[in-house]
Write an enzyme that holds these catalytic residues in place. Structure first.
Site, PDB file in Angstrom:
ATOM      1  CD  GLU A 122      -4.224  -1.503  -1.790  1.00 58.09           C
ATOM      2  OE1 GLU A 122      -5.175  -2.232  -1.096  1.00 58.09           O
ATOM      3  OE2 GLU A 122      -4.528  -0.999  -3.114  1.00 58.09           O
ATOM      4  CB  CYS A 141      -6.460   2.102  -1.071  1.00 55.30           C
ATOM      5  SG  CYS A 141      -6.963   0.773  -1.788  1.00 55.30           S
TER       6      CYS A 141
END
Length: 468
Positions: free
Chosen positions: A228, A262
């Site tokens: 990720e 994020c």
């Protein structure tokens, strides 16, 4: 840089930590591998009790656990408590659901009685970032614990206290030796760990640069990895958007955790009809917050996680301005004696701007004007990332239709998103691959072993050309 806890609000050094030796790494791998071999034949349900106890522990020690995050990486105390609560929720979710999800599946076959059995694969190396120091760890640890994969952790160098705290919590609730071990290690030591045959996977959350390097190490050693790597999420505002509802969330969509998320909405893409109103709305939200003491519940914006993080963001903003962007709100504070960074808004960030495809990891909002939803979709997809996103529409069904056209891992319609244990998390493009959380998170490092049992003599006619 050594592993050290430094309060970003006042630069106070809270604690420094000694690096883990190669000999200590070997002990950790051996202990984890021994536990894996024992766990292979234990029922999944036998491990649930520890996760229930871990959830209870986090809930019972909310204040002290939250303070670790606030003092070490600057997270507002109210947000830190939210992370503690979420950590408990994730632990409890996997304790509740793992046995059901991991039960054998039957497959109809002329070869015999076929079933897919979910088996552990071995020790997992987890490399995690600083922005959610407990949440990032538990979303790897909890599902793998239930699967039967012990976890080794390399946390960020500026959040070692959170790593130690998480490990102590597991010790307090009686987790078996080898189930989890925090390591203060270097990149070279990570490479050595991934080369070890007893280690079977890599879970990484962090920068694109770091992900490329560690995925290369994992691939060289034929180890499965999940990555990720951040995002530059689009927040699309359509013509029929309910602006009153939008006003309730647009500020937090960018400023939660000081914008160090994020899946923060980093690119506000607004049709011409609402563009000026949205710029005014976002300006009002940004103008209403100033960096304060994150330990004070009244504070609305925390400092960045470190002076280093501020320096990176300042350089990014300056690069965008030099490339033709307009500073529509705020001032760029270049004082690198503090991690404080008040919000700013950029407009007119064109495709030839050197920062057009980059991620701003902090309270920087970019606002783009488009003529219609087709152009909004095109701009949203004109990104090297694909992690999350938002579509705000008066008609939720139409918003959903637009959402399905976005190239990303998840889209929230009329909500700025968030995370819950049952919702899977992950992205596409340079945001990485693999999924964590939800039922899918349990399967990331599972060996789906196929067992086919024949209970009658072989009849060649039954194989229909298959192997016998």
């Amino acid at each position: 840089m050594a592993y050290a806890s430094i309060n970003p609000y006042n630069n106070e050094v809270l604690h420094t930590y000694t690096d883990t030796t190669d000999e200590e790494v070997e002990v950790a791998i051996a202990s984890a591998h021994a536990l894996y071999k024992k766990w292979r034949n234990d029922p999944v349900s036998s491990r649930a009790d520890i996760l229930y106890k871990l959830a209870d522990y986090f809930e019972a020690h909310e204040q002290e656990l939250a303070e670790v995050l606030t003092k070490e990486m600057g997270k507002r105390i109210v947000e830190a408590k939210g992370e503690v609560a979420l950590t408990a929720m994730i632990a409890r979710y996997y304790a509740d659901n793992a046995e059901r999800v991991l039960q054998p599946r039957t497959v109809k076959s002329v070869m015999g009685e076929a079933q897919i059995i979910s088996r552990p694969t071995g020790v997992i190396m987890s490399v995690e970032p600083w922005n959610f120091p407990y949440y990032q760890v538990v979303r790897v640890f909890a599902p793998n614990y239930m699967v039967g994969n012990p976890v080794l952790l390399k946390h960020a160098r500026n959040t070692p206290g959170a790593a130690v705290t998480f490990e102590k919590a597991l010790e307090a609730v009686g987790a078996p030796t080898g189930a989890f071990k925090n390591l203060f290690i270097s990149h070279d030591q990570i490479a050595d760990i991934l080369a070890d045959m007893r280690v079977q996977g890599l879970a990484f959350t962090g920068s694109e640069v770091g992900g490329r390097a560690l995925a290369e190490e994992a691939g060289r050693n034929i180890k499965k990895s999940s990555l990720e790597l951040g995002g530059s999420d689009a927040f699309i505002v359509l013509d029929d958007a309910n602006l009153e509802e939008l006003d309730k969330i647009i500020g937090q969509a960018r400023l939660y955790n000081a914008g160090q998320v994020c899946t923060s909405s980093k690119r506000f893409i607004v049709t011409e009809k609402n563009y000026n109103k949205v710029v005014e709305m976002l300006t009002a939200k940004f103008d209403g917050v100033k960096v304060g003491d994150p330990m004070d519940p009244a504070t609305k914006l925390a400092p960045l996680s470190s002076v280093k993080a501020k320096n990176i963001l300042v350089k990014q903003v300056q690069k965008a301005l030099d490339g033709g962007a307009t500073l529509a709100f705020g001032e760029v504070d270049t004082n690198l004696e503090t991690a404080h960074f008040n919000p700013i808004i950029l407009t007119n960030v064109t495709k030839d701007n050197p920062m057009f495809y980059e991620e701003f990891f902090g309270p920087v909002g970019q606002v783009f004007k488009v003529k219609d939803e087709d152009e909004a979709i095109e701009l949203a997809n004109d990104s090297n990332f694909g992690l999350g996103g938002v579509v705000f529409a008066g008609d939720p069904d139409h918003g959903t239709e637009v959402a399905t056209k976005i190239e990303t891992g998840a889209v929230y319609v009329n909500s700025y998103g968030g995370t819950l244990p049952e919702l899977q998390f992950g992205g596409v493009k340079n945001s990485g691959y693999g999924r964590e959380l939800g039922e899918e998170g349990l399967m990331t490092f599972v060996n789906q072993e196929q067992v086919v049992t024949r209970r009658k003599p072989i009849d060649l006619a039954d194989t229909t050309g298959g192997f016998v």
